[in-house]
Design a protein around this motif. Sequence first.
Motif, short mmCIF file in Angstrom:
data_model
loop_
_atom_site.label_atom_id
_atom_site.label_comp_id
_atom_site.label_asym_id
_atom_site.label_seq_id
_atom_site.Cartn_x
_atom_site.Cartn_y
_atom_site.Cartn_z
N LYS A 64 0.84 -1.19 0.00
CA LYS A 64 0.00 0.00 0.00
C LYS A 64 0.88 1.24 0.00
CE LYS A 64 -4.12 -1.88 0.60
NZ LYS A 64 -5.25 -1.68 -0.27
N VAL A 65 0.46 2.24 -0.78
CA VAL A 65 1.14 3.53 -0.81
C VAL A 65 0.09 4.63 -0.68
CG1 VAL A 65 3.13 2.77 -2.17
CG2 VAL A 65 1.12 3.63 -3.33
N GLU A 66 0.52 5.76 -0.11
CA GLU A 66 -0.38 6.91 0.00
C GLU A 66 -0.03 7.89 -1.11
OE1 GLU A 66 -2.08 9.86 3.44
OE2 GLU A 66 0.04 9.32 3.50
N LEU A 67 -1.01 8.17 -1.97
CA LEU A 67 -0.82 9.11 -3.06
C LEU A 67 -1.33 10.49 -2.65
CD1 LEU A 67 -2.10 7.08 -6.13
CD2 LEU A 67 0.24 7.63 -5.56
N GLY A 68 -0.74 11.52 -3.22
CA GLY A 68 -1.19 12.88 -2.99
C GLY A 68 -1.22 13.65 -4.30
N ILE A 69 -2.20 14.52 -4.43
CA ILE A 69 -2.30 15.40 -5.59
C ILE A 69 -2.67 16.79 -5.09
CG2 ILE A 69 -4.70 14.83 -6.09
CD1 ILE A 69 -3.91 15.04 -9.09
N ALA A 70 -2.06 17.81 -5.68
CA ALA A 70 -2.29 19.18 -5.25
C ALA A 70 -3.73 19.60 -5.55
CB ALA A 70 -1.32 20.12 -5.94
N GLU A 71 -4.33 20.36 -4.62
CA GLU A 71 -5.70 20.82 -4.81
C GLU A 71 -5.85 21.68 -6.05
OE1 GLU A 71 -4.17 21.27 -1.81
OE2 GLU A 71 -5.39 20.27 -0.31
N GLY A 72 -4.84 22.50 -6.33
CA GLY A 72 -4.89 23.38 -7.49
C GLY A 72 -5.01 22.63 -8.80
N SER A 73 -4.28 21.53 -8.92
CA SER A 73 -4.36 20.76 -10.16
C SER A 73 -5.70 20.07 -10.30
CB SER A 73 -3.22 19.73 -10.21
OG SER A 73 -3.38 18.77 -9.20
N LEU A 74 -6.26 19.62 -9.19
CA LEU A 74 -7.57 18.98 -9.24
C LEU A 74 -8.66 19.98 -9.60
CD1 LEU A 74 -9.00 16.26 -8.78
CD2 LEU A 74 -9.46 17.05 -6.46
N GLN A 135 0.94 15.95 -11.51
CA GLN A 135 1.08 14.51 -11.36
C GLN A 135 0.89 14.09 -9.91
OE1 GLN A 135 1.53 12.47 -13.99
NE2 GLN A 135 1.39 14.31 -15.23
N PRO A 136 0.30 12.93 -9.68
CA PRO A 136 0.23 12.42 -8.31
C PRO A 136 1.61 12.01 -7.83
CG PRO A 136 -0.70 10.82 -9.83
CD PRO A 136 -0.37 12.04 -10.63
N VAL A 137 1.84 12.15 -6.53
CA VAL A 137 3.13 11.77 -5.94
C VAL A 137 2.88 10.79 -4.80
CG1 VAL A 137 4.33 13.90 -6.54
CG2 VAL A 137 3.08 13.77 -4.40
N ILE A 138 3.86 9.95 -4.55
CA ILE A 138 3.77 9.00 -3.44
C ILE A 138 4.25 9.70 -2.18
CG2 ILE A 138 4.64 6.83 -2.51
CD1 ILE A 138 4.72 5.77 -5.37
N LEU A 139 3.36 9.82 -1.20
CA LEU A 139 3.69 10.50 0.06
C LEU A 139 4.29 9.57 1.09
CD1 LEU A 139 0.43 12.65 0.35
CD2 LEU A 139 2.66 13.36 -0.53
N SER A 140 3.74 8.37 1.21
CA SER A 140 4.28 7.41 2.17
C SER A 140 4.06 6.00 1.65
CB SER A 140 3.64 7.58 3.54
OG SER A 140 2.26 7.34 3.48
N VAL A 141 4.90 5.09 2.14
CA VAL A 141 4.86 3.70 1.71
C VAL A 141 4.66 2.83 2.93
CG1 VAL A 141 6.16 1.86 0.57
CG2 VAL A 141 6.42 4.23 -0.20
N ALA A 142 3.69 1.93 2.87
CA ALA A 142 3.43 1.00 3.97
C ALA A 142 4.38 -0.19 3.85
CB ALA A 142 1.99 0.53 3.94
N LEU A 143 4.40 -1.00 4.87
CA LEU A 143 5.23 -2.21 4.86
C LEU A 143 4.77 -3.16 3.76
CD1 LEU A 143 5.48 -3.02 8.66
CD2 LEU A 143 7.32 -2.24 7.19
#
Length: 159
Positions: A64-74, A135-143
Amino acid sequence: MIKEWATVVSWKQGEALLSCDVKASCSSCASRAGCGSRILNKLGPQTSHTLSVACDTPLVAGQKVELGIAEGSLIGSALLVYMSPLVGLFIVSALFQAMFDTNLAAICGALLGGVGGFLIARGFSVKLSRRENWQPVILSVALPPDALRVETMTPADNS
């Protein structure tokens, strides 16, 4: 930053293929009968989206990874997708109504303007999708799924 969790499908040479589940909010509110989102969710059978994201960290399928996208782009992409066909519809409809002075011409102009606005949005979206801040970016990575193992013992195993 808007955040969402995704599951890794594969990772090759710095490019992660991720699967995001579509969340329907139909079960969480009381207005199920008159909800437009519920009707739209029934139309499309797609329950997950697959996307490719750059990632230098090696990932394992199922992680599992946490994705993030900027509000402005959305917000910018939503404005582009919704407003350009609407503006095209009104402008070309008014133009055809003024030129030909018939309702049929206004209807034809509205159809042409809506389709034209959609095509314009489609062309701009290709250019805007190349921007790095869209572009979406990966914010955190789970085990990884196999990194944690839990063993349980029953009372019969203690003897």
